[in-house]
Design a protein around this motif. Structure first.
Motif, short mmCIF file in Angstrom:
data_model
loop_
_atom_site.label_atom_id
_atom_site.label_comp_id
_atom_site.label_asym_id
_atom_site.label_seq_id
_atom_site.Cartn_x
_atom_site.Cartn_y
_atom_site.Cartn_z
N LYS A 56 -5.05 -16.16 6.45
CA LYS A 56 -4.02 -15.44 5.92
C LYS A 56 -4.36 -14.07 5.78
O LYS A 56 -3.77 -13.07 6.12
CB LYS A 56 -3.07 -15.99 5.08
N TYR A 57 -5.27 -14.06 4.76
CA TYR A 57 -5.75 -12.80 4.33
C TYR A 57 -6.32 -11.85 5.41
O TYR A 57 -5.88 -10.81 5.44
CB TYR A 57 -6.56 -12.85 3.09
N ALA B 174 -3.51 -10.60 7.95
CA ALA B 174 -2.41 -9.96 7.52
C ALA B 174 -1.93 -8.52 7.91
O ALA B 174 -0.78 -8.44 8.17
CB ALA B 174 -2.60 -9.85 5.97
N ASP C 9 -0.89 -5.40 8.24
CA ASP C 9 -0.08 -4.40 7.45
C ASP C 9 1.13 -5.43 6.79
O ASP C 9 1.91 -4.52 5.91
CB ASP C 9 0.91 -3.41 8.27
N THR D 204 1.97 -6.95 3.78
CA THR D 204 1.81 -7.16 2.48
C THR D 204 2.03 -8.34 1.76
O THR D 204 1.09 -8.95 1.19
CB THR D 204 2.31 -6.10 1.54
N GLN E 218 2.07 -11.31 3.23
CA GLN E 218 0.80 -12.22 4.06
C GLN E 218 -0.45 -12.02 3.22
O GLN E 218 -1.17 -12.81 2.92
CB GLN E 218 0.96 -12.34 5.44
N TYR E 219 -0.66 -10.84 3.08
CA TYR E 219 -1.92 -10.35 2.47
C TYR E 219 -2.00 -10.91 0.73
O TYR E 219 -3.05 -11.35 0.62
CB TYR E 219 -1.91 -8.87 2.29
N LYS E 220 -0.95 -10.79 0.22
CA LYS E 220 -0.85 -11.20 -1.14
C LYS E 220 -0.95 -12.96 -1.14
O LYS E 220 -1.81 -13.51 -2.07
CB LYS E 220 0.38 -10.75 -1.81
N GLY F 298 -4.45 -13.91 -0.43
CA GLY F 298 -5.28 -13.53 -1.80
C GLY F 298 -4.89 -15.00 -2.95
O GLY F 298 -5.93 -14.99 -3.54
N ILE G 41 -3.63 -2.77 -3.70
CA ILE G 41 -3.05 -2.90 -2.39
C ILE G 41 -2.60 -1.36 -1.98
O ILE G 41 -1.87 -0.69 -2.62
CB ILE G 41 -1.73 -3.62 -2.50
#
Length: 279
Positions: free
Chosen positions: A65-66, A69, A71, A73, A75-77, A80, A150
């Protein structure tokens, strides 16, 4: 993008998988020292591998997922967070491994049976688990630094801005782990046959029946430390090492004294020398 995702997954995946080698050594060490085993030796690998598999699933999902991701945010979080949770659980597993080895080592020391091969294996397990633990701590700190930066494009924190942290706390520990486990390969210090164990004198090795638990296999999974037997005052496994006269002495040397080997050519050569001496 697909190659980048695969790369991220494998980087996070490799160290926990590699740790399974250490889990296997712990189980074999318990077979070699059954009187000091913390729980069923043949359950060690299964227990730790299942725990490791859970950690792996969380870590892989987070890494995927990281990495994918972009752009997004949210999914990035979420990726993580999963990575951080997986790393913390991996650190907990490594601490548990160190605790189990320490218990075996302490029990053997109190009994006065810590030959060189056992001491070497304990030091190896302490060291390799510590390196994995160090790597986990680094990755957790790195993940929290990512959350706090971020959208940052430069000067995003010391770990994210300096590559040497990655070499020192990811590559370095895993590289030392690799060399350590190969230079002090457990096959040099433990017998191939799990039934072979070290007698209470700390020198003689005998061929026993192997660990035998009178309980149902499911009971050994649910109660690996045999709390029920300890409460009743009668353990559920056969303490065969208390009857040494029933088991034959291994005549091909002793791993405790450095005179035995798993290499067949060495065993054959030693047998020839022994036969020549008898003649």
């Amino acid at each position: 993008m697909n190659l980048y995702i695969a790369q991220a997954v494998f980087i996070y995946l490799a160290p926990p998988v590699y740790s399974a080698a250490a889990y296997n050594i712990v189980g074999r060490l318990m077979n070699y020292l059954p009187m000091h085993a913390v729980f069923h030796p043949d359950r060690v690998l299964i227990v730790f591998v299942y725990a490791g598999a859970a950690v792996e699933g969380i870590t892989v999902a987070g890494a995927a997922k990281y990495a994918a991701a972009g752009d997004d945010t949210a999914q990035y979080k979420s990726g993580g967070v999963l990575i951080a949770v997986g790393l913390i659980l991996q650190a907990a597993v490594e601490c548990l491994v160190i605790a189990v080895v320490a218990m075996i080592h302490t029990r053997a020391a109190k009994a006065g049976t810590v030959p060189r091969n056992v001491r070497t294996l304990c030091m190896t397990l302490y060291g390799t688990s510590t390196f994995v633990l160090l790597r986990c701590i680094f990755r957790v700190v790195e993940s929290f630094e990512m959350f706090g930066n971020i959208g940052c494009e430069e000067n995003c924190g010391p770990i994210l801005s300096n590559e040497w942290y990655l070499f020192a706390f990811e590559l370095g520990p895993m590289l030392i782990f690799t060399f350590w486990l190969n230079l002090l390969h457990p096959g040099r210090f433990l017998p191939r046959n799990k039934r072979r164990y070290l007698d209470t004198d700390g020198r003689t090795e005998r061929m026993g029946p192997g660990w035998s638990d009178r309980r149902d296999p499911w009971e050994t999974f649910l109660d690996p430390l045999d709390f029920q037997g300890k409460i009743k005052g009668q353990v559920s496994h056969d303490q065969y090492w208390l009857r040494p006269d029933e088991w034959s002495i291994c005549e091909d040397g002793s791993f405790a004294e450095g005179t035995a080997s798993n290499v067949k050519s060495t065993q054959t050569r030693r047998e020839k020398v022994l036969r020549a001496g008898e003649v």
